[in-house]
Design an enzyme around this catalytic site. Structure first.
Site, mmCIF file in Angstrom:
data_model
loop_
_atom_site.group_PDB
_atom_site.id
_atom_site.type_symbol
_atom_site.label_atom_id
_atom_site.label_comp_id
_atom_site.label_asym_id
_atom_site.label_seq_id
_atom_site.Cartn_x
_atom_site.Cartn_y
_atom_site.Cartn_z
ATOM 1 N NE ARG A 6 36.168 37.973 41.350
ATOM 2 C CZ ARG A 6 34.975 37.487 41.048
ATOM 3 N NH1 ARG A 6 34.192 37.069 42.012
ATOM 4 N NH2 ARG A 6 34.557 37.418 39.817
ATOM 5 C CB VAL A 7 40.025 34.032 48.938
ATOM 6 C CG1 VAL A 7 40.886 33.845 50.175
ATOM 7 C CG2 VAL A 7 38.733 34.740 49.302
#
Length: 519
Positions: free
Chosen positions: A379-380
């Site tokens: 999710r980064v």
């Protein structure tokens, strides 16, 4: 217990100046590692207490006794407190005197804890003598707030092409490694630790491996692998075995996080592996049931989600005002028959910033790491990639996603058109390119060259079984004749025009000089 004795002694002077009356209690019941104690009305949650059957001793004299036995207060009830025994329960009996230390549980940490094996109380397990500690870190701490953090924007390179290209991990991130037993979860984490040797010393993270209820033989083997690969010099192992009592297994990841925070608050980077949180949840369930806490779903206590969230929230990338240090977490979860929708897996998935899902079917096909690209995610994302990797990685994920779909379709289709056949062949070559042997990690500049060359067609026309030989031959050629390409990518962390032109020109020449690999 020497380190525990020393650290509590240091607290005695301040305690003595503020109180003249020790608070004592009496054990009224004991069993299964849990003692019920009467008389400790002012005891605090997570406070250490001393079990002592010698009447008339002061707290200082009790601490001087090397045979002293410690407990940890975990239940504060109306008439009594309940504590877990951190050691041999058979030494505790009804009527035994219990004394408060006034000290919340903490672990002694110093710079020279690196390269050592300790238990969750900070006691040495490697037989190499005591380490000097400069600070005591509370095992339970409140995580840093949003305003004290900065954005995750620097990569932790795992050395595994499939992960660094498609599921990048950033410093300060929490990336879950999940899969069935025997799919290589621990090896992904250990290879990540080993790969940090390629980082410049000033940027190399301190690595912490937390073994929760693991076989001692496995922990010893991991320590040996780290030593053999030159990685143990910057690693700390926090070890609990399957034979250790549940309270020690429960404390292990929190002790590891405290060690990581010590280095993070000094402005350094730290990487922590929790192996694994499934066993941690089981230890906490066992302890909670013995403490008579009400069971919930699958008999886990109601605060099992909070247990893991307050642990994993301690991972952070601190703001520049606080030194800019980071603590990156790689928790491991074991699934049963690939069931990611079970209670503990869904809990930890919802807490973390992405997951690396390792699939049994892919592992059995010989694809190592057995990475399921479809449901693995970071999710980064590309914020945690270098410019060089960001430039080359986009195409590979698309190629593999299309290949997985076509591969499933191919089982039912008869004749395939030429375009579909080409895509399938390309997908097979990319899949082969992303295979890596255990401990065969690659520095990011080699990964960039490998993927860039594949995108530019260096694998076109080659048999699938020759893909890795082509990659190795390319590395050998560059190291022999054009080593500046690697150096430029490593220092600039980007593909500049010079590198782009040289690599593009190199590929056709390489295919001519290595024609035997394309037949």
């Amino acid at each position: 217990m020497s380190t525990i004795i020393e650290k509590i002694k240091k607290e005695l002077e301040s305690l003595a100046s503020t109180t003249t009356l020790e608070e004592t209690g009496t054990v009224v019941a004991v069993g299964d590692g849990v003692a019920e104690i009467d008389g400790l009305q002012n005891a605090r949650m997570m406070e250490m207490i001393i079990f002592d059957n010698t009447e008339g001793k002061t707290l200082a004299e009790s601490i001087d006794d090397t045979s002293v036995l410690y407990g940890l207060v975990l239940n504060l009830e109306e008439e009594s407190v309940k504590a877990v025994v951190l050691g041999d329960t058979s030494r505790v009996r009804e009527g035994m005197l219990v004394k408060r230390t006034g000290k919340l549980l903490s672990i002694p940490v110093g710079d020279n804890i690196v390269g050592r094996v300790v238990n969750p109380l900070g006691e040495i397990l490697d037989g190499k003598g005591a380490y000097t500690h400069t600070r005591e870190m509370a095992i339970e701490r409140v995580a840093y707030g949003v305003m004290e953090r900065s954005a995750v924007n620097e990569p932790i390179h795992t050395g595994i092409k499939a992960i660094d290209a498609m599921i990048p991990i950033g410093r300060g991130q929490r990336e879950l490694i999940i899969g069935d037993r025997g799919t290589g979860k621990t090896m992904v984490a250990i290879d990540t630790i080993i790969n940090q040797k390629y980082e410049p010393e000033e940027k190399r993270p301190i690595c912490i491996y937390v073994a929760i209820g693991q076989k001692e033989s496995k922990t010893a083997r991991i320590m040996q692998e780290l030593e053999d690969n030159g990685a143990f010099a910057y690693t700390v192992i926090v070890s609990t075995s399957a034979a250790d009592p549940a309270p020690l297994q429960f404390l292990a990841p929190f002790a590891g996080a405290a060690i990581g925070e010590y280095f993070m608050e000094k402005g350094q980077d730290a990487l922590i592996v929790y192996d694994d949180l499934s066993k941690h949840a089981v230890a906490y369930r066992q302890m909670s049931l013995l403490l008579r806490r009400p069971p919930g779903r699958e008999a886990y206590p109601g605060d099992i989600f909070y247990l893991h969230s307050r642990l994993l929230e301690r991972s952070a990338k601190l703001s520049d005002e606080l030194g800019g240090g980071s603590l990156t977490a790689l928790p491991i979860i074991e699934t049963q028959e690939g069931d990611v929708s079970a209670y503990i897996p869904t809990n930890v998935i919802s807490i973390t910033d992405g997951q690396i899902f390792l699939e049994t079917d892919l592992f059995n096909k010989g694809i190592r790491p057995a990475l399921n690209v479809g449901i693995s995610v970071s999710r980064v994302g590309s914020s945690a990639q270098t410019k060089a990797m960001k430039k080359v990685a986009g195409k590979i994920r698309l190629e593999l996603a299309q290949f997985r779909e076509l591969e499933a379709f191919m089982q039912f289709a008869g004749d395939l058109d030429e375009d579909t056949k080409k895509r399938i062949e390309s997908g097979r070559r990319y899949t082969e390119l992303l295979k890596q042997n255990q401990h065969a990690t690659l520095p990011f500049y080699k990964q960039v060259v490998s993927i860039f060359s594949a995108n530019e067609g260096i694998l076109n026309g080659a048999p699938v079984e020759n893909v890795r030989a082509i990659e190795q031959a390319l590395f050998d050629l560059i190291e022999r004749e054009k080593t500046h390409i690697f150096k430029l990518i490593e220092t600039e962390r980007a593909i500049n025009d010079t590198v782009l032109a040289e690599l593009t020109a190199l590929i056709p020449d390489f295919k001519k000089t290595h024609a035997h690999l394309y037949t």
